[in-house]
Design an enzyme around this catalytic site. Sequence first.
Site, PDB file in Angstrom:
ATOM      1  N   THR A   1       0.861  -1.176   0.000  1.00 35.55           N
ATOM      2  CA  THR A   1       0.000   0.000   0.000  1.00 35.55           C
ATOM      3  C   THR A   1       0.900   1.229   0.000  1.00 35.55           C
ATOM      4  O   THR A   1       2.109   1.101   0.143  1.00 35.55           O
ATOM      5  CB  THR A   1      -0.817  -0.068   1.311  1.00 35.55           C
TER       6      THR A   1
ATOM      7  N   ARG B   1     -13.764  -7.127  -2.423  1.00 37.14           N
ATOM      8  CA  ARG B   1     -13.018  -7.195  -1.156  1.00 37.14           C
ATOM      9  C   ARG B   1     -12.526  -5.802  -0.773  1.00 37.14           C
ATOM     10  O   ARG B   1     -11.958  -5.078  -1.581  1.00 37.14           O
ATOM     11  CB  ARG B   1     -11.839  -8.143  -1.311  1.00 37.14           C
ATOM     12  N   VAL B   2     -12.759  -5.416   0.460  1.00 37.01           N
ATOM     13  CA  VAL B   2     -12.264  -4.141   0.972  1.00 37.01           C
ATOM     14  C   VAL B   2     -11.330  -4.438   2.139  1.00 37.01           C
ATOM     15  O   VAL B   2     -11.659  -5.243   3.015  1.00 37.01           O
ATOM     16  CB  VAL B   2     -13.432  -3.238   1.429  1.00 37.01           C
ATOM     17  N   GLY B   3     -10.176  -3.801   2.144  1.00 36.85           N
ATOM     18  CA  GLY B   3      -9.186  -4.042   3.199  1.00 36.85           C
ATOM     19  C   GLY B   3      -9.294  -3.038   4.327  1.00 36.85           C
ATOM     20  O   GLY B   3     -10.312  -2.354   4.508  1.00 36.85           O
ATOM     21  N   ASP B   4      -8.217  -2.919   5.060  1.00 35.74           N
ATOM     22  CA  ASP B   4      -8.184  -2.036   6.225  1.00 35.74           C
ATOM     23  C   ASP B   4      -7.989  -0.575   5.866  1.00 35.74           C
ATOM     24  O   ASP B   4      -8.403   0.330   6.587  1.00 35.74           O
ATOM     25  CB  ASP B   4      -7.040  -2.454   7.157  1.00 35.74           C
TER      26      ASP B   4
ATOM     27  N   THR C   1       0.009  -0.813   6.769  1.00 40.98           N
ATOM     28  CA  THR C   1       0.159  -1.593   5.545  1.00 40.98           C
ATOM     29  C   THR C   1       0.386  -3.049   5.913  1.00 40.98           C
ATOM     30  O   THR C   1       1.016  -3.339   6.933  1.00 40.98           O
ATOM     31  CB  THR C   1       1.302  -1.066   4.675  1.00 40.98           C
ATOM     32  N   GLY C   2      -0.124  -3.938   5.095  1.00 41.11           N
ATOM     33  CA  GLY C   2       0.054  -5.361   5.368  1.00 41.11           C
ATOM     34  C   GLY C   2      -1.216  -6.122   5.057  1.00 41.11           C
ATOM     35  O   GLY C   2      -2.067  -5.648   4.290  1.00 41.11           O
TER      36      GLY C   2
ATOM     37  N   GLY D   1      -4.517  -6.809   5.291  1.00 41.61           N
ATOM     38  CA  GLY D   1      -5.572  -5.951   5.813  1.00 41.61           C
ATOM     39  C   GLY D   1      -6.562  -6.634   6.728  1.00 41.61           C
ATOM     40  O   GLY D   1      -7.071  -6.015   7.670  1.00 41.61           O
TER      41      GLY D   1
HETATM   42  N1  ASP Z   1      -3.420  -3.333   3.818  1.00 38.49           N
HETATM   43  C1  ASP Z   1      -3.714  -3.423   2.418  1.00 38.49           C
HETATM   44  C2  ASP Z   1      -4.960  -4.207   2.221  1.00 38.49           C
HETATM   45  O1  ASP Z   1      -5.164  -5.182   2.906  1.00 38.49           O
HETATM   46  C3  ASP Z   1      -2.635  -4.032   1.622  1.00 38.49           C
HETATM   47  C4  ASP Z   1      -1.266  -3.544   1.892  1.00 38.49           C
HETATM   48  O2  ASP Z   1      -1.005  -2.813   2.806  1.00 38.49           O
HETATM   49  O3  ASP Z   1      -0.380  -3.896   1.155  1.00 38.49           O
HETATM   50  O4  ASP Z   1      -5.711  -3.886   1.333  1.00 38.49           O
END
Ligand code: ASP
Length: 287
Positions: free
Chosen positions: A157, A185-188, A207-208, A210
């Site tokens: 991200t 799909r929706v992340g964090d 980031t990571g 989610g």
């Molecule tokens: N956190 C983001 C998500 O899950 C992805 C990312 O940080 O790389 O959408």
Amino acid sequence: MSQTYALILHGGAGVLADHDYSAEREHMRHLAERAEGRLAAGDHAMDIVCDVIADLEASGLYVAGKGASPNRAGRYELDAAIMHGPSRKAGSIAALTGFISPIGVARAVMQDTPHVMLAGHGACEFAALKEFQRVDSVNDYYTPAAAPDDREIPTGTVGCVALDTHGELVAGTSTGGTLNKMEGRVGDCPIIGAGTWADDQVAVSCTGQGEFFLRTATARDLAARMAYGGMALDEATDAALGAVGGLGGEGGIIAVDRAGNVAHPFNSPGMKRAVVQAGKPVIVAVN
Ligand code: ASP
């Protein structure tokens, strides 16, 4: 106006150990140095954070904006959020398709609607109404950055947090989401309090993976540890990331507090980042 300012930007958790990230390093340094000049000149964190994220999105170097990856249905659905600490105003978009700068649309949601979050079709309709720049040709525009050297990393991200000389804290995050995500799909990242948060004490961008950040409400968890638990920034950041890790999640957090302290821990294999603090040299690192 105070002399204290700080800013951290990230280009996502997860790096390949033997990949050459000199383009990303150079790009992050350039953005960090330019942002420092603006902070020192008294520009507002809201403008700087949005501009930094828009540049990260447009670069194609990270899994956001131009560098986003398609979902399993072959579509590019992007998420972004921005939050202004002093007012707690926030704007976010989820599953936005067809526009160049998700962070710009998120800011417009904050400024020009009575809502915090718009998703899917409604987000696209709003972006069109506001005449945000469209992606002309999906196939020509996107250059997925998740597969350097044809090897894939699952996350990546972009985000930015800043304290400006007016004492204002701002956080923003933008993403193409995780690799091979399902349609819808929706992340964090666009969920206020999960991937993005700012109040009068701290600004946070995550980031990571989610799903794990959603399940621990990471960004707000960090802020609450400071507000209710009296923790210092680095302690609260480590504890919030520890909660993610405790569930088996990987990623990183960037955070700055109202005194200009910074924290940028990660438990993933690396996190692309640059750090600015008044009176200190800019730090750029990937692992
Ligand atoms: N956190 C983001 C998500 O899950 C992805 C990312 O940080 O790389 O959408």
